[in-house]
Design an enzyme around this catalytic site. Structure first.
Site: not given
Length: 376
Positions: A205, A207, A237, A95, A131, A117
């Site tokens: 990590h 957002r 990260h 994504d 995403e 996926e």
């Protein structure tokens, strides 16, 4: 199958990890894989992720801008390459903005698209953003949809996606099992006395956790490390925005160590030694149950509910109070921790890549035969 080739779009480390087993499976099935590196994670090495030696192009699109702008840039830079040498199928994974940009480029040039996926959903456009929107949009464009679980396939059915849906398992489990096979054997985890500090690995990590989420997580970890409840390792990260914040929050703090971004192999080796993992990573949600390591998911919603359903993970968010309660409860009740440590495989058996390769091979043959009939 001579002359057929499939292009793989890779922008981030997770995409590389999860697409490498499929690239090898397709090559074994007689379908030539080619690699398109978008540059979303600058410095990403194909060689470090089992993709060395594949024909490749680089788009040089670092993901440092707004994700929607990045998707547009990927589509713009990829389109001339697709026009010059169109693949028989273009594959995207997950994504990311790289995946969305590539999907749009393929659609605009009438190139068949496969989505690895596919079907993961939180059913909330804001968690995670962008995403959730990305994967919904890619699902609408793809001709081949490879769902890792039955629940993911159900999501695609409900959305009335036009592509053919196949439940295959997740190629990330293929990569995990291959990595485990390359690591030295470890002794079975022994029961630890209730007073012993928990060995905790932390990654964060996403957002949605930038800002307040990281701050409240830090407050909990500082207290847990400071009072001896846990010995905590925070794995940074590659995103410098996140790494700099984490370093400023934790450097030099009692009970907390910082580790630089590491290879997938080294991360798996570290995870399997842990008593408990705290993470918002999608890949970790897939890997922790298979490793038999309890996981607290640092999110309010997840597109991988299977990990929670099998008992290996708990969805806890980043509230300082909630995290303190959850970790201290498990530190005090080692039998509850042990129940979460029973290995489970909700995301596949490690054979997703050959399944997907077989489906793609059959699809390419069928497309060729259909084209021949139309010409006759």
């Amino acid at each position: 199958m001579s002359g057929y080739f499939v292009a793989f779009v890779v922008g981030t480390r997770p995409e590389a990890i999860k697409l490498a087993p499929l690239a090898h499976a397709l090559a074994a099935a007689g379908v030539a894989p080619r690699l398109i590196l978008t540059g979303q994670h600058p410095g990403l090495s194909a060689a470090d992720h089992g993709l060395a030696g594949l024909p490749s192009i680089e788009l040089h699109c670092p993901g440092l801008e707004d994700p929607l702008a990045h998707a547009f840039t990927v589509a713009r830079k990829l389109s001339p390459h697709l026009d010059l040498d169109p693949p028989d199928l273009l594959l995207v994974q997950g994504d990311t903005s790289s995946a969305l940009g590539a999907a749009r480029a393929a659609h605009s040039q009438n190139i068949p698209l496969g989505h690895v996926e596919a079907g993961l959903r939180t059913h909330d456009r804001t968690m995670p953003w962008p995403e959730e929107d990305n994967r919904v949009a890619i699902g609408k464009l793809a001709q081949l949809l490879f769902a890792p679980t039955p629940d993911a396939a159900t999501n695609l059915d409900r959305e009335q996606c036009e592509g053919s849906i196949h439940v295959t398992g997740n190629t990330g489990i293929d990569a995990l099992l291959a990595t485990l096979a390359s690591l030295p054997a470890v002794s079975p985890r022994r029961a630890r006395r209730a007073s012993a500090p928990l060995d905790i690995v932390v990654t964060c990590h996403r957002r949605e956790n930038w800002g307040a989420g990281l701050t409240s997580l830090a407050a909990a970890l500082l207290e847990l490390g400071g009072d001896g409840t846990a010995a905590i390792e925070v794995v940074l990260h590659p995103n410098p925005c996140v790494a700099d914040i984490m370093h400023s929050l934790f450097a030099g703090q009692r009970g907390i160590s910082l580790s630089m971004p590491t290879t997938h192999r080294a991360m798996i080796a570290r995870m399997r030694r842990a008593d408990l993992i705290l993470s918002d990573s999608g890949g970790v949600q897939e890997e922790a149950p298979a490793l038999g390591v309890p996981l607290l998911v640092l999110r309010d919603k997840t597109e991988r509910p299977e990990a929670v359903a099998c008992g290996n993970a708990r969805l806890v968010g980043t509230s300082t109070l909630r995290l303190l309660q959850e970790v201290r409860s498990l530190a005090a009740d080692r039998s509850a921790l042990a129940r979460m440590a029973r290995p489970a495989m909700p995301f596949g058996d490690g054979h997703a890549a050959p399944r997907i390769a077989a489906i793609i091979r059959r699809w390419l043959i069928d497309q060729d035969m259909n084209a021949a009939r139309r010409r006759a």
